[in-house]
Design an enzyme around this catalytic site. Structure first.
Site, PDB file in Angstrom:
ATOM      1  NE  ARG A  37      80.938  29.456 -20.574  1.00  0.00           N
ATOM      2  CZ  ARG A  37      80.245  29.945 -21.384  1.00  0.00           C
ATOM      3  NH1 ARG A  37      79.264  29.224 -21.383  1.00  0.00           N
ATOM      4  NH2 ARG A  37      80.092  31.385 -20.987  1.00  0.00           N
ATOM      5  CG  HIS A  70      74.443  34.227 -27.292  1.00  0.00           C
ATOM      6  ND1 HIS A  70      74.502  33.307 -27.560  1.00  0.00           N
ATOM      7  CD2 HIS A  70      74.596  34.825 -25.747  1.00  0.00           C
ATOM      8  CE1 HIS A  70      75.256  32.532 -26.593  1.00  0.00           C
ATOM      9  NE2 HIS A  70      75.306  33.469 -25.349  1.00  0.00           N
ATOM     10  CB  CYS A  92      72.953  28.474 -22.917  1.00  0.00           C
ATOM     11  SG  CYS A  92      72.226  27.748 -21.335  1.00  0.00           S
TER      12      CYS A  92
END
Ligand code: HMG
Ligand code: MG
Length: 332
Positions: free
Chosen positions: A39, A234, A265
């Site tokens: 994802r 991240h 993102c």
């Protein structure tokens, strides 16, 4: 000069130092890896993997020992084109006993899709900051909570478990520094709606260990419990492993990561890859915490992904392993 820690024959099996060191006495015997590669890892890639490759990736991860995996997002494909085949991925994937498969849902339309695809767990997501919510899910913070109130109730009524993300806990690409109280307020509201776990996102990879200690201890002081918290780093500035170590020392037991260190993102400028699953697993093995994940199998998935995506992946362990195999003249 010889590196005393370098051992060509044990590349894939880090040694666990047996003598306990007080500094690390809080490290858990077991850590739950929550794999977000299919994802978060793929959502921002320009090369869009065919559905069959995504399924191969997920099945490979499960085969390597992953027991919790986020397989896709039931979001608007115009917003996230790389995951437009969410329905096909979720429907075609063979589920394995004992594995939790999850997917992001931003609203009732997403939940209905996830329900039709047979998902048993979904994840709702929003940021601690107003601007990131408007950019990422096209809603104010208040409107997002209002939307999720209906989504979570409906999901629970349908027997679907719900996880919750709070993004931008450590900093926002639009608003800069974020007060911990904002993340606590959003997280508390999600828990009150009924999510079983909060994943605290360092969406743009700005957090440092001291800040992690402050965030986790403030969350706990606000009444949240350790089993309600997971960390999602991240690795934009290289602090993810240090941050994870601090979170684990404080009692957190669930770590999000992505195979190969893919991720980011698209609505968070400057965001780059998640911490790599193989880097986390390597470090934890070396410190004596079990993850149940087999490094050799994991790196071969990342290596294949690198080929499919046509680029080098950020994982440090993968690079070291590839170098080791090349020097030994053996296959990956
Ligand atoms: P919107 O445009 O405001 O939606 O998007 P809307 O309700 O006004 O509807 C507009 C159109 O979208 C309609 O279609 C809807 O049917 C459709 P039209 O009539 O125009 O043809 N639509 C949908 N289609 C498919 N699936 C849906 C869906 N909902 C509406 N679920 C929306 C609002 C939330 C849908 C949009 O903003 C969106 O999809 N955002 C997703 C963004 C995203 O996935 N970002 C990345 C994940 S977050 C992240 O990476 C951070 C995280 O990793 C943690 C961290 O690192 O911190 C989780
Ligand atoms: Mg993320």
């Amino acid at each position: 000069m010889t590196d005393p820690h370098h051992n060509e024959t044990t590349d894939a099996e880090p040694r666990s130092e047996s003598a306990p060191v007080p500094l690390f006495s809080g490290l858990p015997a077991e850590v739950s890896i929550y794999e977000v590669g299919p994802r978060d890892g793929l959502q921002n890639e320009t090369v869009i993997l065919p559905t069959a490759r995504k399924i191969e990736m997920i099945e490979g991860l499960v085969d390597a020992g992953i027991r919790r995996v986020e397989i896709t997002s039931f979001v608007n494909p115009r917003w996230i084109p790389a995951l437009a085949d969410h329905m096909e991925v979720a429907r075609q994937l063979q589920r394995r006993e004992g594995v939790v498969y999850s997917a992001l849902v931003p609203n009732m339309r997403g939940l209905d899709g996830a329900t039709r695809a047979g998902m048993e767990e979904v994840a709702i997501f929003m940021a601690a900051t107003e601007t990131h919510n408007r950019k990422n899910i096209n809603k104010s913070t208040a409107k997002a909570i209002e939307t999720y109130k209906v989504v979570v109730k409906e999901a629970l009524d349908r027997g679907i478990r719900v996880r919750g993300y709070v993004s931008c806990v450590y900093g926002c690409p639009y608003e800069g520094a974020v007060e911990v109280q904002k993340a606590i307020d959003v997280g508390r509201q999600l828990l009150d709606l009924g999510v079983y776990e909060l994943s605290l996102g360092d969406t743009i990879g700005v957090g440092t260990p001291l800040q992690v200690a402050h965030v986790i201890s403030s969350m706990l002081a606000s009444g949240m419990t350790l089993d309600q918290l997971a960390v999602h780093f991240h690795d934009t500035r290289g602090t993810a492993l240090a941050n994870i170590t601090v979170a684990l020392q404080l009692g957190v037991r669930t770590v999000d990561s992505a195979a190969g260190g893919l991720g980011g993102c698209p609505y968070a400028p400057g965001a780059s890859g998640n911490v790599a699953t193989e880097d986390v697993v390597y470090m934890l093995q070396g410190m004596g915490s079990k993850t149940g994940v087999e490094l050799d199998k994991l790196v071969s998935i990342s290596d294949r992904l690198s080929g499919h995506l046509g680029k080098e992946l950020p994982s440090k362990y993968l690079k070291a392993h590839l170098g080791h195999c090349a020097r030994q003249g053996r296959p990956i």
